[in-house]
Scaffold this motif. Sequence first.
Motif, PDB file in Angstrom:
ATOM      1  N   ASP A   1       0.831  -1.214   0.000  1.00  0.00           N
ATOM      2  CA  ASP A   1       0.000   0.000   0.000  1.00  0.00           C
ATOM      3  C   ASP A   1       0.861   1.259   0.000  1.00  0.00           C
ATOM      4  OD1 ASP A   1      -2.286  -1.492   0.015  1.00  0.00           O
ATOM      5  OD2 ASP A   1      -2.425  -1.526   2.209  1.00  0.00           O
ATOM      6  N   SER A   2       1.949   1.182   0.781  1.00  0.00           N
ATOM      7  CA  SER A   2       2.845   2.337   0.821  1.00  0.00           C
ATOM      8  C   SER A   2       3.421   2.616  -0.558  1.00  0.00           C
ATOM      9  CB  SER A   2       3.999   2.075   1.799  1.00  0.00           C
ATOM     10  OG  SER A   2       3.495   1.804   3.061  1.00  0.00           O
ATOM     11  N   ALA A   3       3.814   1.527  -1.189  1.00  0.00           N
ATOM     12  CA  ALA A   3       4.409   1.688  -2.514  1.00  0.00           C
ATOM     13  C   ALA A   3       3.407   2.236  -3.499  1.00  0.00           C
ATOM     14  CB  ALA A   3       4.944   0.353  -3.007  1.00  0.00           C
ATOM     15  N   ARG A   4       2.150   1.819  -3.312  1.00  0.00           N
ATOM     16  CA  ARG A   4       1.122   2.322  -4.229  1.00  0.00           C
ATOM     17  C   ARG A   4       0.970   3.832  -4.105  1.00  0.00           C
ATOM     18  NH1 ARG A   4      -2.087  -2.072  -2.860  1.00  0.00           N
ATOM     19  NH2 ARG A   4      -2.194  -3.545  -4.559  1.00  0.00           N
ATOM     20  N   GLU A   5       1.083   4.325  -2.884  1.00  0.00           N
ATOM     21  CA  GLU A   5       0.772   5.726  -2.670  1.00  0.00           C
ATOM     22  C   GLU A   5       1.822   6.672  -3.233  1.00  0.00           C
ATOM     23  OE1 GLU A   5      -0.307   7.024   1.109  1.00  0.00           O
ATOM     24  OE2 GLU A   5      -2.296   6.129   1.002  1.00  0.00           O
TER      25      GLU A   5
ATOM     26  N   SER B   1       3.850  10.281  -7.988  1.00  0.00           N
ATOM     27  CA  SER B   1       2.637   9.516  -7.773  1.00  0.00           C
ATOM     28  C   SER B   1       2.671   8.239  -8.602  1.00  0.00           C
ATOM     29  CB  SER B   1       1.442  10.361  -8.183  1.00  0.00           C
ATOM     30  OG  SER B   1       0.317   9.554  -8.349  1.00  0.00           O
ATOM     31  N   HIS B   2       1.905   7.247  -8.146  1.00  0.00           N
ATOM     32  CA  HIS B   2       1.763   6.013  -8.932  1.00  0.00           C
ATOM     33  C   HIS B   2       0.592   6.087  -9.888  1.00  0.00           C
ATOM     34  CE1 HIS B   2       4.092   3.194  -6.008  1.00  0.00           C
ATOM     35  NE2 HIS B   2       4.852   4.057  -6.622  1.00  0.00           N
ATOM     36  N   ASP B   3      -0.072   7.220  -9.915  1.00  0.00           N
ATOM     37  CA  ASP B   3      -1.269   7.309 -10.750  1.00  0.00           C
ATOM     38  C   ASP B   3      -0.987   6.956 -12.200  1.00  0.00           C
ATOM     39  OD1 ASP B   3      -2.619   7.999  -8.559  1.00  0.00           O
ATOM     40  OD2 ASP B   3      -2.850  10.131  -9.036  1.00  0.00           O
ATOM     41  N   TRP B   4       0.188   7.346 -12.671  1.00  0.00           N
ATOM     42  CA  TRP B   4       0.501   7.087 -14.080  1.00  0.00           C
ATOM     43  C   TRP B   4       0.505   5.595 -14.371  1.00  0.00           C
ATOM     44  CZ3 TRP B   4       4.515   4.272 -16.147  1.00  0.00           C
ATOM     45  CH2 TRP B   4       5.541   3.902 -15.271  1.00  0.00           C
ATOM     46  N   ILE B   5       0.906   4.791 -13.377  1.00  0.00           N
ATOM     47  CA  ILE B   5       0.920   3.336 -13.583  1.00  0.00           C
ATOM     48  C   ILE B   5      -0.514   2.839 -13.723  1.00  0.00           C
ATOM     49  CG2 ILE B   5       1.543   1.111 -12.594  1.00  0.00           C
ATOM     50  CD1 ILE B   5       3.864   2.440 -11.182  1.00  0.00           C
TER      51      ILE B   5
ATOM     52  N   ASP C   1      14.242   8.467 -10.665  1.00  0.00           N
ATOM     53  CA  ASP C   1      14.951   9.701 -10.356  1.00  0.00           C
ATOM     54  C   ASP C   1      15.301  10.484 -11.616  1.00  0.00           C
ATOM     55  OD1 ASP C   1      14.808   9.074  -7.743  1.00  0.00           O
ATOM     56  OD2 ASP C   1      16.878   8.347  -7.564  1.00  0.00           O
ATOM     57  N   HIS C   2      15.312   9.799 -12.746  1.00  0.00           N
ATOM     58  CA  HIS C   2      15.777  10.430 -13.980  1.00  0.00           C
ATOM     59  C   HIS C   2      14.651  10.952 -14.867  1.00  0.00           C
ATOM     60  CE1 HIS C   2      19.725   9.018 -12.977  1.00  0.00           C
ATOM     61  NE2 HIS C   2      19.326   7.772 -12.969  1.00  0.00           N
ATOM     62  N   TYR C   3      13.439  10.559 -14.595  1.00  0.00           N
ATOM     63  CA  TYR C   3      12.349  10.902 -15.507  1.00  0.00           C
ATOM     64  C   TYR C   3      11.173  11.504 -14.760  1.00  0.00           C
ATOM     65  CZ  TYR C   3      14.982   7.784 -18.492  1.00  0.00           C
ATOM     66  OH  TYR C   3      15.988   7.186 -19.197  1.00  0.00           O
ATOM     67  N   ASP C   4      10.416  12.285 -15.487  1.00  0.00           N
ATOM     68  CA  ASP C   4       9.142  12.762 -14.965  1.00  0.00           C
ATOM     69  C   ASP C   4       8.080  11.760 -15.421  1.00  0.00           C
ATOM     70  OD1 ASP C   4       6.832  13.954 -14.234  1.00  0.00           O
ATOM     71  OD2 ASP C   4       7.224  15.880 -15.235  1.00  0.00           O
ATOM     72  N   LEU C   5       7.889  10.730 -14.615  1.00  0.00           N
ATOM     73  CA  LEU C   5       7.019   9.630 -15.046  1.00  0.00           C
ATOM     74  C   LEU C   5       5.549  10.027 -15.051  1.00  0.00           C
ATOM     75  CD1 LEU C   5       8.795   6.619 -13.307  1.00  0.00           C
ATOM     76  CD2 LEU C   5       8.875   7.293 -15.705  1.00  0.00           C
ATOM     77  N   THR C   6       5.195  10.994 -14.217  1.00  0.00           N
ATOM     78  CA  THR C   6       3.812  11.449 -14.237  1.00  0.00           C
ATOM     79  C   THR C   6       3.476  12.005 -15.619  1.00  0.00           C
ATOM     80  OG1 THR C   6       3.989  11.994 -11.917  1.00  0.00           O
ATOM     81  CG2 THR C   6       2.142  12.975 -13.115  1.00  0.00           C
ATOM     82  N   LYS C   7       4.445  12.686 -16.200  1.00  0.00           N
ATOM     83  CA  LYS C   7       4.221  13.311 -17.507  1.00  0.00           C
ATOM     84  C   LYS C   7       4.505  12.329 -18.652  1.00  0.00           C
ATOM     85  CE  LYS C   7       6.036  17.179 -20.245  1.00  0.00           C
ATOM     86  NZ  LYS C   7       7.365  16.932 -20.755  1.00  0.00           N
TER      87      LYS C   7
ATOM     88  N   LEU D   1       6.991   6.394 -22.221  1.00  0.00           N
ATOM     89  CA  LEU D   1       8.212   5.617 -21.994  1.00  0.00           C
ATOM     90  C   LEU D   1       7.899   4.131 -21.804  1.00  0.00           C
ATOM     91  CD1 LEU D   1      10.024   8.081 -19.573  1.00  0.00           C
ATOM     92  CD2 LEU D   1      10.645   7.568 -21.940  1.00  0.00           C
ATOM     93  N   LEU D   2       6.748   3.866 -21.181  1.00  0.00           N
ATOM     94  CA  LEU D   2       6.387   2.463 -20.957  1.00  0.00           C
ATOM     95  C   LEU D   2       6.104   1.752 -22.285  1.00  0.00           C
ATOM     96  CD1 LEU D   2       5.773   0.172 -19.027  1.00  0.00           C
ATOM     97  CD2 LEU D   2       3.457   1.055 -18.766  1.00  0.00           C
ATOM     98  N   LEU D   3       5.345   2.391 -23.159  1.00  0.00           N
ATOM     99  CA  LEU D   3       5.066   1.768 -24.458  1.00  0.00           C
ATOM    100  C   LEU D   3       6.355   1.566 -25.249  1.00  0.00           C
ATOM    101  CD1 LEU D   3       1.729   3.398 -25.715  1.00  0.00           C
ATOM    102  CD2 LEU D   3       2.085   1.344 -24.352  1.00  0.00           C
ATOM    103  N   LYS D   4       7.248   2.527 -25.100  1.00  0.00           N
ATOM    104  CA  LYS D   4       8.535   2.427 -25.779  1.00  0.00           C
ATOM    105  C   LYS D   4       9.332   1.224 -25.236  1.00  0.00           C
ATOM    106  CE  LYS D   4      12.315   5.621 -26.767  1.00  0.00           C
ATOM    107  NZ  LYS D   4      12.749   7.001 -26.567  1.00  0.00           N
ATOM    108  N   SER D   5       9.336   1.104 -23.910  1.00  0.00           N
ATOM    109  CA  SER D   5      10.051  -0.016 -23.285  1.00  0.00           C
ATOM    110  C   SER D   5       9.453  -1.348 -23.712  1.00  0.00           C
ATOM    111  CB  SER D   5       9.966   0.087 -21.761  1.00  0.00           C
ATOM    112  OG  SER D   5      10.529   1.277 -21.319  1.00  0.00           O
ATOM    113  N   ILE D   6       8.120  -1.394 -23.735  1.00  0.00           N
ATOM    114  CA  ILE D   6       7.441  -2.634 -24.127  1.00  0.00           C
ATOM    115  C   ILE D   6       7.790  -2.992 -25.566  1.00  0.00           C
ATOM    116  CG2 ILE D   6       5.161  -3.613 -24.620  1.00  0.00           C
ATOM    117  CD1 ILE D   6       4.163  -1.998 -22.153  1.00  0.00           C
TER     118      ILE D   6
END
Lengths: 348, 178
Positions: free
Chosen positions: B5-9, B16-20, B57-63, B68-73
């Motif tokens: 739960d902590s990790a989710r928050e 935030s994990h919202d992007w996931i 630490d290197h990316y703005d994952l929220t944005k 980046l995820l589709l690219k990685s996939i």
Amino acid sequence: MNVNPEQPGRSKASGQHAPLPDVLSLDDLVKQHLDAQAASADVRRLQERLADSLAADTVSHLASPEVPALVPADSNRPVSSKSHGSSRWIRAITTLTVSALVLAAFLLGRFESTVEASPAELLRAAQETHAGPIERVYLVKVERAAFPAPSFALPTEARVTVLGDRFRVEMNRGERRMQWGRDASGTVWMVTHFGRGLQIAPSEAGPGLEQLTDIYSLNLETLLDDVLAHCRLEREDSSPSVHRIVAKAVRPGRGGIVAAEIEVDRETKAIRKLVIERNRPQRWGMKVTFLLTDSQVADESQYSIEGHLPKNASVMTRDFQNDRRREILAAWLGGPADRWVVNDDAKR
Amino acid sequence: MSPADSARESNSNGQSHDWIELALPRALAFAQSLVRDLSTAEDLVHDCVFRLWQKRDHYDLTKDGQRLLLKSITNAAIDRARRRHLTVTDEGATLGNIPAGDPPVFHRVLLVEMESHLEEALGKLSVNQRAALQLSSLGYSLKEIAESLGVSESNAGVLIHRARHSMAEHLRPYLDQD
């Protein structure tokens, strides 16, 4: 995301090819398809796995500079203040300390679930194991659903020896002992009695014979592909000797698989037990249990009819004693011969 | 509160994990389309999200997380295909999901049939072509697609062009009817 109104590649249609019917509609179709797939994707299990993994990573705070470069180093990379001076030392010490804690936790078994292979990985390992030159002997038990009513009687127990997509079956039909199987070319063979045998080419196989081979063969390559593609996999409590996996179909597959319970040997990665439920709506439903009893170096000659007959024995085929072959099949397996073998006349 | 739960928050970077949560359905569908196997797709998405997370630490994952995820996939699916020397077939092609709604029966039957052919046609493409076409249909620029695939822009254009030709051939009866 930068939406490109020009749709890349669209303007490059070569005059050498027929013009595309409607490129924009095609893109729309693909987009709609992806949207529909995304809307129906069930991500709950993935979310749970991720939550566990991310939580573990948060606890350990492990930096992972060796992670493969899935994203380029030159984009979206702000300058990190953590790469300078004392903070680097603090980070290194923290990493070492937490790594030690993680190692301790690992040794205590707290992170066992994150280091064990996933069910899918186990099934792929099983596929590789069964692709080797070892034949495996299974006791097979068939339980058929009462409805729809079975169209023909099947022995409820048999012994099946499997080598890749080849197999041979020993079963009793009343007082008679039957031996039959499928060779590397897909031809089904049967041994009638000493000195007599018959063969059915793949193109002649009737619906009953296809069903029979589907039930008793244990083509793990195809079967596990189907399970991987169409089922949701869950681990069950495992014993010291086997991994237990439960598969439930989330969409219809080609083999009519509804559910499966699979036990994979921890050491050899062979399938020790497989219980598979299949259902063909309006046709049949059944549960088949395969129980591994023996593994041995394969005798390849046993997977063709020649391995079961003396030299110069006659073998009935479409071109030799076809009528007699059809009579024998009908007498052995029951019902009209066309259920088992479809001759050229019937096909026309 | 459990570690999960902590990790989710939130994470240590305050991201935030919202992007996931938002990206997962699209990512899973995209991965499954590329590798043609639900369980493998889940493994692949899991690994890609986790690797991005480790580089948070290197990316703005929220944005940029979804992009980046589709690219990685895409990269992971292509690497997997190369490693396993997969030949792309229509194995596993299934009826897809029909968009919600209540169209007339004939329309619905036609949609099911066309969806089936679309799935089959996608299955006949190479992984590179499928990825290129799908990223294109999702609105990615040629430059972004080229970066994702690790090819030049002109090569990316060729991949998309060939994918469209192949798809158009397969779906011609339906497209012509439109």
